[in-house]
Structures are given as C-alpha cells and as structure tokens.
Motif scaffolding. Sequence first.
Motif, short mmCIF file in Angstrom:
data_model
loop_
_atom_site.label_atom_id
_atom_site.label_comp_id
_atom_site.label_asym_id
_atom_site.label_seq_id
_atom_site.Cartn_x
_atom_site.Cartn_y
_atom_site.Cartn_z
N ILE A 5 0.68 -1.21 0.15
CA ILE A 5 0.02 -0.08 0.14
C ILE A 5 0.87 1.16 -0.08
O ILE A 5 0.46 2.22 -0.66
CB ILE A 5 -0.84 -0.12 1.17
CG1 ILE A 5 -1.90 -1.22 1.14
CG2 ILE A 5 -1.59 1.43 1.41
CD1 ILE A 5 -2.55 -1.25 2.26
N ARG A 8 4.33 3.79 -4.37
CA ARG A 8 3.90 5.26 -5.05
C ARG A 8 3.00 4.72 -6.11
O ARG A 8 2.35 5.70 -6.52
CB ARG A 8 5.25 5.93 -5.58
CG ARG A 8 6.17 6.39 -4.69
CD ARG A 8 7.43 7.30 -5.22
NE ARG A 8 6.98 8.49 -5.77
CZ ARG A 8 7.68 9.09 -6.84
NH1 ARG A 8 8.91 8.57 -7.15
NH2 ARG A 8 7.20 10.24 -7.11
N GLN A 9 3.13 3.66 -6.45
CA GLN A 9 2.44 3.24 -7.83
C GLN A 9 0.93 2.37 -7.44
O GLN A 9 0.11 2.13 -8.22
CB GLN A 9 2.98 2.14 -8.80
CG GLN A 9 4.20 3.03 -9.43
CD GLN A 9 3.98 4.03 -10.17
OE1 GLN A 9 2.93 3.93 -10.89
NE2 GLN A 9 4.71 5.01 -10.28
N PHE A 10 0.72 2.51 -5.90
CA PHE A 10 -0.46 1.75 -5.53
C PHE A 10 -1.77 2.27 -6.10
O PHE A 10 -2.69 1.42 -6.66
CB PHE A 10 -0.41 1.72 -3.96
CG PHE A 10 -1.56 0.73 -3.48
CD1 PHE A 10 -1.63 -0.65 -3.43
CD2 PHE A 10 -2.62 1.49 -3.01
CE1 PHE A 10 -2.53 -1.37 -3.22
CE2 PHE A 10 -3.75 0.77 -2.27
CZ PHE A 10 -3.66 -0.59 -2.35
N GLY A 11 -2.01 3.40 -5.96
CA GLY A 11 -3.22 4.11 -6.26
C GLY A 11 -3.43 3.86 -7.89
O GLY A 11 -4.56 3.43 -8.34
N ARG A 12 -2.27 4.17 -8.70
CA ARG A 12 -2.52 3.74 -10.24
C ARG A 12 -3.09 2.03 -10.37
O ARG A 12 -3.71 1.98 -11.22
CB ARG A 12 -1.30 4.17 -10.96
CG ARG A 12 -1.24 5.59 -11.22
CD ARG A 12 0.30 5.75 -11.82
NE ARG A 12 0.30 7.13 -11.79
CZ ARG A 12 1.36 7.86 -12.63
NH1 ARG A 12 2.38 7.10 -13.03
NH2 ARG A 12 1.58 9.33 -12.57
N ILE A 14 -4.52 0.08 -8.54
CA ILE A 14 -5.98 -0.28 -8.07
C ILE A 14 -6.95 0.53 -9.04
O ILE A 14 -7.81 -0.09 -9.26
CB ILE A 14 -6.17 -0.09 -6.44
CG1 ILE A 14 -6.17 1.45 -6.29
CG2 ILE A 14 -5.39 -0.79 -5.46
CD1 ILE A 14 -6.62 1.87 -4.81
N LEU A 15 -6.68 1.51 -9.49
CA LEU A 15 -7.62 2.14 -10.50
C LEU A 15 -7.52 1.57 -11.68
O LEU A 15 -8.54 1.32 -12.54
CB LEU A 15 -7.30 3.53 -10.75
CG LEU A 15 -7.55 4.54 -9.48
CD1 LEU A 15 -7.03 5.94 -9.58
CD2 LEU A 15 -8.91 4.51 -9.10
#
Length: 51
Positions: A5, A8-12, A14-15
């Motif tokens: 989590i 730095r790439q976690f948000g991208r 999951i999206l």
Amino acid sequence: MVTSIGSRQFGRYILFHRKLRLEKEEIAWCRWVLALLENEPLGSNENGPAR
C-alpha cells in the motif's frame, strides 16, 4: 505487480484494475445482449406493435 500500500504506484494499480474489471463486465453485458438479439426473430415484439 504492486504488493505494498505504501508503494508510489499503488493508487494507479488499483484504479487500473478497477477499470479493467469494468471493461470486462461491459464486454460480458454486450455479449449477453447480442445473445438475446440473436435468439429473437426479427420484428417480433412481446408488447405488440410499436406506437
């Protein structure tokens, strides 16, 4: 694959997977509609003639 989590790439990540799942569901829905249309005789309407 992103496994943390804190990445730095976690948000991208999951999206991207959300978008991928939505696209797969859209394809499944289109195939379902096509199957309905292919099994329905042309011009038939359960509700009678169009008005």
